[in-house]
Write an enzyme that holds these catalytic residues in place. Structure first.
Site, PDB file in Angstrom:
ATOM      1  N   LYS A  48      52.467  49.319   9.895  1.00  0.00           N
ATOM      2  CA  LYS A  48      52.233  49.005  11.310  1.00  0.00           C
ATOM      3  C   LYS A  48      50.765  49.226  11.657  1.00  0.00           C
ATOM      4  O   LYS A  48      50.139  48.417  12.324  1.00  0.00           O
ATOM      5  CB  LYS A  48      53.139  49.874  12.210  1.00  0.00           C
ATOM      6  CG  LYS A  48      54.604  49.477  12.164  1.00  0.00           C
ATOM      7  CD  LYS A  48      55.522  50.469  12.865  1.00  0.00           C
ATOM      8  CE  LYS A  48      56.988  50.068  12.674  1.00  0.00           C
ATOM      9  NZ  LYS A  48      57.956  51.033  13.203  1.00  0.00           N
ATOM     10  N   GLN A  92      58.393  57.011  15.599  1.00  0.00           N
ATOM     11  CA  GLN A  92      59.166  56.466  14.475  1.00  0.00           C
ATOM     12  C   GLN A  92      60.475  57.239  14.316  1.00  0.00           C
ATOM     13  O   GLN A  92      60.509  58.471  14.321  1.00  0.00           O
ATOM     14  CB  GLN A  92      58.318  56.546  13.190  1.00  0.00           C
ATOM     15  CG  GLN A  92      58.936  55.880  11.980  1.00  0.00           C
ATOM     16  CD  GLN A  92      59.048  54.355  12.094  1.00  0.00           C
ATOM     17  OE1 GLN A  92      58.343  53.718  12.866  1.00  0.00           O
ATOM     18  NE2 GLN A  92      59.941  53.768  11.316  1.00  0.00           N
ATOM     19  N   ASP A 115      58.708  49.725  21.655  1.00  0.00           N
ATOM     20  CA  ASP A 115      59.967  49.535  20.927  1.00  0.00           C
ATOM     21  C   ASP A 115      61.037  48.910  21.825  1.00  0.00           C
ATOM     22  O   ASP A 115      62.042  48.405  21.322  1.00  0.00           O
ATOM     23  CB  ASP A 115      60.511  50.899  20.464  1.00  0.00           C
ATOM     24  CG  ASP A 115      60.138  51.220  19.023  1.00  0.00           C
ATOM     25  OD1 ASP A 115      60.075  50.292  18.204  1.00  0.00           O
ATOM     26  OD2 ASP A 115      59.934  52.419  18.742  1.00  0.00           O
TER      27      ASP A 115
HETATM   28  N1  GUN Z   1      62.878  53.183  12.426  1.00  0.00           N
HETATM   29  C1  GUN Z   1      63.364  52.075  11.829  1.00  0.00           C
HETATM   30  N2  GUN Z   1      63.096  50.983  12.588  1.00  0.00           N
HETATM   31  C2  GUN Z   1      62.428  51.421  13.669  1.00  0.00           C
HETATM   32  C3  GUN Z   1      61.871  50.766  14.810  1.00  0.00           C
HETATM   33  O1  GUN Z   1      61.951  49.540  14.990  1.00  0.00           O
HETATM   34  N3  GUN Z   1      61.242  51.580  15.703  1.00  0.00           N
HETATM   35  C4  GUN Z   1      61.158  52.919  15.550  1.00  0.00           C
HETATM   36  N4  GUN Z   1      60.544  53.617  16.492  1.00  0.00           N
HETATM   37  N5  GUN Z   1      61.672  53.552  14.501  1.00  0.00           N
HETATM   38  C5  GUN Z   1      62.287  52.807  13.576  1.00  0.00           C
END
Ligand code: GUN
Length: 277
Positions: A48, A92, A115
């Site tokens: 990311k 995350q 998100d």
């Molecule tokens: N863990 C796995 N996928 C995601 C996501 O799309 N966002 C976040 N914050 N954590 C994750």
């Protein structure tokens, strides 16, 4: 085709950011909070950050050890909520046991919730109002719409009912006037339900659950699964088995994954733009 689609979105974002930089000397800034040392999370977060920098955003990762207190993380989120330079905040998941996912998600200001997990955004999405949409389902919808512009009346079947994927995916497809069925681990005769699908989205975390005799001819199949089996990452769909029967099918890896990141960058840019008004 999926990778190309993610690249197209990223290139558009990059262009828009360079124009903002030229005109107002401001760029979007994404802050990711990473707690603990869970390897898949480390990899996702690094990716990311890399992609955010590639499109010209500021990107920082704030790391905490797995025994960090909830209070410390909440204080940091509060600080980021107030920081005018922070466009988007992402914590995350998964989180260690001592930290409440619910309290963390609620603490992120809805206008910085890239998100789209905060209940304010979830509620707006399900009411059909403007909202930040979770990145993975948004990426899936963009892929589906690339193949089929008008989804009205199509039967969509979603395997999985998670807050991250299944539920928001259902809301997005309802908005497109699909007939939506959400199936899950307690559904009777999963295969029969899947056979009704014009559009099948598998987001359940069971390796190669969906087989050739689970889909009808020319179905669009989107595979959200990321399952580690031995040294390999495989999806919820048996790609090789289905590829000649489906109208379109996304591979794992390389299908939905790049679109998730592209949509995260898209959401961050939208949050940045909303703060300029
Ligand atoms: N863990 C796995 N996928 C995601 C996501 O799309 N966002 C976040 N914050 N954590 C994750």
């Amino acid at each position: 085709m999926e990778k190309k689609e993610a690249e197209i979105i990223q290139n558009e974002i990059k262009k828009e950011i360079s124009e903002f930089k030229k005109k107002i000397n401001k760029i979007p800034s994404l802050t990711v909070i990473l707690i603990g040392d869970y390897i898949p999370s480390q990899i996702y977060v690094k990716n990311k950050e890399k992609k955010a920098r590639e499109v010209g955003m500021n990107s920082e990762i704030i790391r905490y050890p797995k025994n960090v207190s909830e209070k410390e993380v909440l204080n940091k989120i509060e600080q980021l909520n107030k920081n005018v330079k922070t466009s988007g905040i992402l914590v995350q998941l998964p989180l260690p046991d001592q930290i409440s996912k619910e309290r963390i998600i609620n603490a992120i200001h809805p206008s910085k919730d890239v998100d789209g997990f905060n209940p304010i955004n979830v509620g707006n999405l399900s009411s059909g109002y403007k909202s930040i949409v979770p990145c993975t389902p948004l990426g899936c919808l963009l892929l589906i719409k690339k193949i089929e512009k008008n989804l009205s009346g199509k039967h969509a079947v979603i395997i999985g009912r998670s807050n991250l994927n299944g539920k928001p995916m259902a809301q997005l497809l309802l908005k497109e006037n699909c007939t939506v069925t959400v199936v899950h681990s307690k559904t009777n005769n999963l295969k029969n339900e899947c056979l009704k699908a014009d559009i099948l989205v598998a987001a359940v975390g069971v390796p190669h659950l969906v087989k050739k005799d689970w889909i009808k001819e020319n179905a669009i199949v989107i595979d959200v699964g990321i399952n580690k089996v031995g040294e390999n990452i495989i999806g919820d769909v048996n790609f090789d088995d289905l590829k000649d029967k489906a109208k379109a099918i996304t591979p794992v890896p390389g299908g939905v994954g790049p679109m998730t990141i592209a949509c995260l960058l898209k959401n961050t840019l939208e949050c940045f733009k909303a703060r300029l008004i």
